[in-house]
Design a protein around this motif. Sequence first.
Motif, PDB file in Angstrom:
ATOM      1  N   GLN A 181       0.449  -1.122   0.161  1.00  0.00           N
ATOM      2  CA  GLN A 181      -0.339   0.200  -0.028  1.00  0.00           C
ATOM      3  C   GLN A 181       1.313   1.240  -0.168  1.00  0.00           C
ATOM      4  O   GLN A 181       0.742   1.973  -0.316  1.00  0.00           O
ATOM      5  N   VAL A 182       2.301   1.444   0.665  1.00  0.00           N
ATOM      6  CA  VAL A 182       3.191   2.565   0.865  1.00  0.00           C
ATOM      7  C   VAL A 182       3.755   3.185  -0.511  1.00  0.00           C
ATOM      8  O   VAL A 182       3.328   3.768  -1.226  1.00  0.00           O
ATOM      9  N   CYS A 183       3.550   2.021  -1.337  1.00  0.00           N
ATOM     10  CA  CYS A 183       4.085   2.054  -2.878  1.00  0.00           C
ATOM     11  C   CYS A 183       3.390   2.366  -3.703  1.00  0.00           C
ATOM     12  O   CYS A 183       3.059   3.403  -4.137  1.00  0.00           O
ATOM     13  N   ASP A 184       1.681   1.872  -3.557  1.00  0.00           N
ATOM     14  CA  ASP A 184       0.429   2.415  -4.072  1.00  0.00           C
ATOM     15  C   ASP A 184       0.769   4.302  -3.950  1.00  0.00           C
ATOM     16  O   ASP A 184       0.574   4.997  -5.031  1.00  0.00           O
ATOM     17  N   ARG A 185       0.758   4.887  -2.678  1.00  0.00           N
ATOM     18  CA  ARG A 185       1.196   5.989  -2.149  1.00  0.00           C
ATOM     19  C   ARG A 185       2.124   6.854  -2.884  1.00  0.00           C
ATOM     20  O   ARG A 185       2.056   8.209  -3.483  1.00  0.00           O
ATOM     21  N   ALA A 186       3.035   5.874  -2.869  1.00  0.00           N
ATOM     22  CA  ALA A 186       4.230   6.872  -2.988  1.00  0.00           C
ATOM     23  C   ALA A 186       4.312   7.413  -4.680  1.00  0.00           C
ATOM     24  O   ALA A 186       4.981   7.976  -5.021  1.00  0.00           O
ATOM     25  N   MET A 187       3.519   6.429  -5.103  1.00  0.00           N
ATOM     26  CA  MET A 187       3.225   6.387  -6.689  1.00  0.00           C
ATOM     27  C   MET A 187       3.400   7.886  -7.159  1.00  0.00           C
ATOM     28  O   MET A 187       2.929   8.191  -8.145  1.00  0.00           O
ATOM     29  N   GLU A 188       2.560   8.820  -6.718  1.00  0.00           N
ATOM     30  CA  GLU A 188       1.584  10.370  -6.544  1.00  0.00           C
ATOM     31  C   GLU A 188       2.960  11.128  -6.850  1.00  0.00           C
ATOM     32  O   GLU A 188       2.989  12.096  -7.229  1.00  0.00           O
ATOM     33  N   TYR A 189       4.697  10.720  -5.717  1.00  0.00           N
ATOM     34  CA  TYR A 189       5.178  11.813  -5.908  1.00  0.00           C
ATOM     35  C   TYR A 189       6.574  11.328  -6.613  1.00  0.00           C
ATOM     36  O   TYR A 189       7.520  12.489  -6.399  1.00  0.00           O
ATOM     37  N   ALA A 190       6.650  10.112  -7.296  1.00  0.00           N
ATOM     38  CA  ALA A 190       8.063  10.063  -8.045  1.00  0.00           C
ATOM     39  C   ALA A 190       7.700   8.443  -8.943  1.00  0.00           C
ATOM     40  O   ALA A 190       6.851   8.538  -9.114  1.00  0.00           O
ATOM     41  N   GLN A 191       8.528   8.823  -9.407  1.00  0.00           N
ATOM     42  CA  GLN A 191       8.763   8.080 -11.525  1.00  0.00           C
ATOM     43  C   GLN A 191       9.685   6.427 -10.690  1.00  0.00           C
ATOM     44  O   GLN A 191      10.787   7.093 -10.623  1.00  0.00           O
TER      45      GLN A 191
END
Length: 321
Positions: A181-191
Amino acid sequence: MDSSGSAITEIGFGSAGVGNLYRPISYEAVSKAMTKAHKLGIRYFDTAPHYGAGLAERRMGVALEAMSRDDIFLSTKVGRVLHPDKNSHKKDADHYVEASPFDREYDYSYDGIMRSFEDSLQRLGVSRIDMLFMHDIGELTHQEKNKVYFQQAIDGGFSAMSELREQGLVGNIGLGVNEWQVCDRAMEYAQFDCFMVANCFTLLNHDITDSFTDKCAANQVSLIAAAPFSSGILAKGSRDLGHYFYAEAPPDIVTKVVAIEAVCEQFDVSLQAAAIQYALRYDCVKSIAIGMASEERVVQNIAWYQEAIPEAFWQALERVI
């Protein structure tokens, strides 16, 4: 994901055990295991400063000297900075025994990421890393402190990793975590290029496949599934038990393993082979990272990875997992 001349292999050498996870092992055993893995075709080697407080990286660095750098795909992690403990010769901490005399400090800031990365290069004896993961960001590890640490990553850590990739010091970047789930969220902030997900893409824990695998495929983000044995129980089975998520297996998990074992027996498939091959059935999954702290384990893991499994088995398994 090929910045070194060597492509990542579908089975990868995980090194938590190399850092004395749960029990001490010798450098000789590490060297033999890594040499055997390379000889048998494994080209992906993963490690982290956390494993033995730098011990795994130091041991792997020496063993890797005997291999051509362009012939391996190497990943390590950032997010912890190690500080020397002048009062200790060896330390037991975080399930690691007789580890190096360093204390771990979580640091996901720009400067923390850069220091962690440079320290890893020195321990490993290399000048570049093919895959760099931000390690253990997320609520599962940090609980109420996660908001602070995640903001730290947004404010600087993700940028530091991106810069390292732009400079060619790192081939690919991502997160290495126990919760997708944290990967899903992190995708909003970096490629990101890839995520390593441990203990959450297994026969016992696979809600990652509900939608996130599709999202990764759509965004050309790869996955590496680590710890396919769920910390041990899918390697030892319901009778011998073993750890589940680094702790004693609860009764409901044991019951689920028993049901999986019944399907395995029906199709004459080993439980361990099913555990290793499960995530590889998804196109976005490029590798399975497995702990290999001995020559025997290397040989056995490769045999399970190569075991033939009929499609009918997977269809039957879907009904019980």
